[in-house]
Design an enzyme around this catalytic site. Structure first.
Site, short mmCIF file in Angstrom:
data_model
loop_
_atom_site.label_atom_id
_atom_site.label_comp_id
_atom_site.label_asym_id
_atom_site.label_seq_id
_atom_site.Cartn_x
_atom_site.Cartn_y
_atom_site.Cartn_z
N LYS A 1 64.74 58.49 39.21
CA LYS A 1 64.53 57.52 38.29
C LYS A 1 63.31 56.62 38.92
CE LYS A 1 68.12 54.57 40.07
NZ LYS A 1 69.47 53.94 39.89
N TYR B 1 41.33 33.34 48.15
CA TYR B 1 41.81 32.11 46.96
C TYR B 1 42.20 31.07 47.77
CZ TYR B 1 41.10 35.06 43.00
OH TYR B 1 40.64 35.98 42.01
C1 PLP Z 1 70.26 54.49 41.03
C2 PLP Z 1 71.68 55.24 40.90
C3 PLP Z 1 72.26 55.97 41.82
C4 PLP Z 1 71.57 56.06 43.32
O1 PLP Z 1 71.55 55.15 44.01
P1 PLP Z 1 71.17 55.03 45.74
O2 PLP Z 1 71.78 53.75 46.13
O3 PLP Z 1 69.82 55.05 45.64
O4 PLP Z 1 71.63 56.26 46.43
C5 PLP Z 1 73.30 56.83 41.76
N1 PLP Z 1 74.11 56.42 40.49
C6 PLP Z 1 73.66 55.66 39.47
C7 PLP Z 1 74.53 55.63 38.49
C8 PLP Z 1 72.49 55.11 39.73
O5 PLP Z 1 71.98 54.21 38.69
#
Ligand code: PLP
Length: 334
Positions: free
Chosen positions: A33, A243
């Protein structure tokens, strides 16, 4: 152009370590994601697929479409379900079950204690009845832990709740359903992983966010961020840079400007307590939208090679450091 280098050997090393924990690489669902936590969605999808990963998890249908060719199955965490061979969709609210397409593969998310998404455990019977009545395609049942990365009893009661969920689902006669609850922290600390898949995100990118008191599992950061020199000048003692002129040269020095700034997702930070690069170069003065100043005249400099180190300086987490990096930055495999 600033560049992100993706270290393929490190990525495969991390996948090896996690596959050992999970029992096999078939049980690893890589979480890609948010542009693969900033690493680059299609690039990481291809590498994972080449390694032999068959399962992926993304947030949106748009992301899933982009990586479809490389996986046997993709779970979409926040998308409107439709019928598809490869995709399944997390259903996080009871109301969705009334109108969801019966041919769409759904994975019921149950709230076992995080109270963010998911149907409540008290609603589980109602949900299963609806699924049965509407003849929905229940592909999986899942939950998410709120504190798997904390040394406390919290993880255990949530795990216990999910065991209850499994029991209820199986007793209702759904026996072809897959179950999953583990994120990276949960998989890394579990001793006898026995679920169908683990949804591993941050750990595949090389970060173990567990406190040191847990078994240390060696993971290697996959991403390194480099910036390129755009100009060089000599500044005299007393001249001020950037800046607000927040940095004053203590003596004559050679200073170069590099093409990375907060517009690329690099945090602005505090010019009076500067971030220091892995080579020991403090950022001189304020971070601009597209530029930073550093001493010297190297053609390229490494800005970050371990997001955890950078995160502790910026008082955030590795997740945010990498995910914030602009998708526009060029990514290359090394
Ligand atoms: C982002 C997410 C994960 C992965 O989590 P990590 O801590 O990065 O391993 C797993 N399950 C769900 C539902 C998530 O949203």
């Amino acid at each position: 152009m600033a560049t992100i280098r993706i270290n393929k050997d490190n990525f495969y090393h991390n996948l090896n370590q996690l596959a050992l924990k999970a029992g096999s690489k078939e049980r690893l669902a890589v979480v890609l994601k948010d542009n693969a936590y900033g690493h680059g969605l299609t690039l990481m999808a291809q590498l994972a697929s080449e390694y032999g990963i068959r399962e992926a998890v993304v947030i949106s249908t748009e992301e899933a479409q982009q990586i479809k060719p490389w996986f046997a199955h993709i779970l979409i965490l926040n998308g409107e379900p439709f019928r598809d061979e490869v995709f399944s969709f997390a259903v996080t609210d009871l109301r969705q079950l009334h109108h969801v397409d019966p041919k769409a593969k759904i994975e019921l998310k149950v709230d076992t204690g995080m109270h963010r998404n998911g149907i409540r455990m008290e609603e589980l019977d109602t949900a299963l009845t609806l699924i049965r009545e509407r003849d929905l395609t229940l592909y999986g049942v899942m939950t998410h832990y709120r504190s798997a990365d904390v040394l406390s009893s919290e993880w255990y009661w949530q795990k216990h709740n999910f065991e209850t969920v499994k029991h209820i689902v199986r007793s209702a006669g759904f026996d072809a359903v897959r179950f999953h609850s583990h994120n990276s922290a949960a998989l890394l600390r579990s001793r006898h992983f026995d679920e169908d898949i683990a949804r591993v995100g941050i750990a595949i990118y090389g970060y173990n966010e567990l406190p040191a008191s847990f078994d240390p599992i060696p993971l290697h950061p996959v991403l390194a961020l480099y910036a390129r020199r755009t100009s060089t000048r000599r500044v005299q003692a007393g001249e001020r840079i950037g800046y607000g002129g927040d940095f004053t040269a203590p003596h004559t020095m050679t200073v170069s400007t590099y093409d990375l700034g907060y517009g690329d997702g690099w945090p602005r930070g505090d010019a009076h307590d500067p971030y220091i690069t892995p080579d020991g170069l403090p950022i001189l003065g304020r971070v601009s939208m597209d530029f930073v100043s550093l001493e010297g005249d190297q053609e390229t400099v490494c800005i970050m090679d371990d997001a955890r180190t950078a995160a502790s300086y910026f008082e955030t987490i590795s997740y945010e450091m990498t995910t914030a990096l602009s998708p526009e930055i060029e990514r290359e495999i090394v």
